[in-house]
Design an enzyme around this catalytic site. Structure first.
Site, short mmCIF file in Angstrom:
data_model
loop_
_atom_site.label_atom_id
_atom_site.label_comp_id
_atom_site.label_asym_id
_atom_site.label_seq_id
_atom_site.Cartn_x
_atom_site.Cartn_y
_atom_site.Cartn_z
N HIS A 134 5.25 -0.38 7.77
CA HIS A 134 5.62 1.02 8.04
C HIS A 134 7.13 1.54 8.37
O HIS A 134 7.30 2.23 9.17
CB HIS A 134 4.75 1.54 9.19
CG HIS A 134 3.19 1.66 8.64
ND1 HIS A 134 2.78 1.53 7.49
CD2 HIS A 134 2.12 1.58 9.54
CE1 HIS A 134 1.36 1.70 7.12
NE2 HIS A 134 1.17 1.62 8.56
N HIS A 208 0.37 9.14 7.80
CA HIS A 208 -0.84 8.27 8.59
C HIS A 208 -1.69 8.85 9.63
O HIS A 208 -2.05 8.48 10.60
CB HIS A 208 0.20 7.12 9.60
CG HIS A 208 -0.37 6.00 9.70
ND1 HIS A 208 -1.56 5.70 10.25
CD2 HIS A 208 -0.27 4.88 8.78
CE1 HIS A 208 -2.06 4.47 10.25
NE2 HIS A 208 -0.97 4.06 9.58
N GLU A 345 -4.13 6.84 3.10
CA GLU A 345 -2.74 7.09 3.18
C GLU A 345 -2.46 6.94 1.54
O GLU A 345 -2.66 5.97 1.02
CB GLU A 345 -2.25 5.91 3.72
CG GLU A 345 -2.63 5.93 5.40
CD GLU A 345 -2.38 4.47 5.64
OE1 GLU A 345 -1.16 3.94 5.85
OE2 GLU A 345 -3.28 3.89 6.28
C1 BGC Z 1 -2.49 -0.43 7.82
C2 BGC Z 1 -2.92 -1.09 8.75
C3 BGC Z 1 -2.28 -1.12 10.22
C4 BGC Z 1 -2.22 0.31 10.55
C5 BGC Z 1 -1.18 0.51 11.81
C6 BGC Z 1 -2.41 1.07 8.47
O1 BGC Z 1 -1.84 1.92 7.16
O2 BGC Z 1 -3.05 -0.54 6.52
O3 BGC Z 1 -3.01 -2.55 8.63
O4 BGC Z 1 -2.68 -1.68 11.13
O5 BGC Z 1 -1.58 0.93 9.40
O6 BGC Z 1 -1.77 1.44 12.50
#
Ligand code: BGC
Length: 381
Positions: A134, A208, A345
């Protein structure tokens, strides 16, 4: 006499309805001060309300959605996204949940934090050993975005912008990105993303938000019915990195082409579910390249709330909140345990810069990155 009783009953029903529903009125947007960044810059919180009383709150910290209040099938309003009470809680959040935030530059994982572009290798911050997740250390979720509210043809919205300097988090190119949040009067929240760069780069933006259609903090989401418009997915390794394959969902406990409770197969003895501790997979949406189409439909039997995700993106990451573990105390002191929320997402596939067969995430000067994703709420009996 019968007529009078019927009249009294209909008045009582009307009063009960008025007590639980928010009055219709013009769409509004307001701003409130919402604490400060560690360097003293002021954070704002905007409240968008549509003509039916649906309410969305967005903060300039991370361009984050902090709350979405929608009716259930009895007209009772409830907040369906996970989040914290105030900006200080977002800033000090442990367990990197990314609640409601805008994610960039790269949504999901880049294997070992390494990719090569135009013959040059880039090393990203490893914040999710052994990968970069991310956007790295200080992704867009932790930045202060500027915001401009707007009214357009009876709807309200908020445009948020962030400029990411060349080399930020080791990604090349100065990037200008803009996300237009529009709250429409059919109870949809629309996100329109655009971005430009001055050097070749890679980009994968997403939102998210964690949803619980029974209301944030009201138990887990395992009873929610999930339908995902995908025949294939990208299987992952133990490190949650795609193997590169586009595999059929047929015959797997990840097949959500028919609406199925999230919890029905989550504990099945399946290597993909074990690798992720539940669902944490990129679904290859059907009807690729045909613009905005239905990606997923989720319904909650307890509340009757329904959410659809419409998007023009090739992939949809379905994450069943596997890493929530009760350390996150949310709004109103509610504790968020494992599976207390799910994310859908809309994005490109994880680790695309290292998978030449995946749709490209490269952005070049002169090109404009576009994404449209819509979260649409309704109810069913
Ligand atoms: C991911 C997860 C991750 C989470 C973090 C998601 O987008 O796919 O693997 O732990 O985000 O908060």
């Amino acid at each position: 006499m019968g007529k009078r009783i019927a009249h009294i009953m209909s008045c009582t029903a009307l009063l009960a309805l008025l007590a639980t529903t928010v009055h219709a009125g013009p769409a509004t947007i307001t701003r409130a001060a919402w604490g400060k960044m560690s360097d003293g810059r002021a954070i704002s919180l905007y409240t968008l309300t549509n003509t039916h009383g649906m309410q969305v709150k967005i903060t300039t910290y991370g361009g984050t959605i902090t709350s979405i209040v929608v009716p259930d099938n009895k007209g009772q309003m409830g907040d369906v996204v996970l989040g914290y009470n105030d900006s200080a809680d977002y800033i000090k959040a442990v367990n990197n949940t990314y609640f409601g935030a805008l994610i960039g530059r790269y949504g999901n994982r880049i294997a070992k934090g390494i990719f090569t572009l135009d013959g040059k290798t880039y090393h990203l911050y490893i914040n999710n050993t052994p990968n970069s997740l991310h956007g790295g250390h200080y992704g867009f979720d932790k930045k202060l975005w500027s915001a401009t509210p707007f009214h357009r043809r009876g709807t309200v919205g908020l445009t948020v912008r962030y400029m990411s300097k060349d080399g930020e988090e080791n990604y090349p190119g100065t990037l200008h990105e803009k996300v237009v949040y529009t709250l429409t009067n059919d109870n949809s929240l629309q996100l329109q993303y655009t971005a430009t760069t001055d050097k070749d780069t890679v980009l994968n933006l997403t939102s998210h938000a964690y949803f619980n259609l029974a209301g944030a903090g009201n138990g887990n989401i395992l009873d929610h019915f999930m339908m995902i418009n995908a025949d294939r997915y990208t299987p992952i390794t133990k490190n949650l990195i795609p193997t590169g394959e586009l595999a059929t969902l047929s015959g797997t406990p990840l097949d959500f082409r028919k609406a199925t409770p999230i919890g029905a197969r989550i504990d099945k003895d399946n290597v993909q579910l074990k690798n992720a501790g539940g669902y944490d997979h990129n679904f290859v949406l059907n009807q690729q390249g045909q613009g905005v189409r239905l990606g997923a439909r989720v319904s909650c039997p307890r509340s009757g709330r329904v959410m659809e995700v419409w998007t023009d993106q090739p992939g949809l990451q379905f994450y069943s909140g596997n890493f929530l573990n009760g350390t996150n105390i949310g709004k109103g002191g509610k504790v968020y345990n494992k599976h207390y929320g799910f994310c859908l997402e809309a994005q490109h596939y994880p680790d695309s810069p290292n998978e030449p067969k995946f749709p490209t995430t490269e952005l070049k000067p002169g090109q404009v990155y576009h994404q449209t994703t819509i979260y649409k709420f309704s109810v069913q009996k």
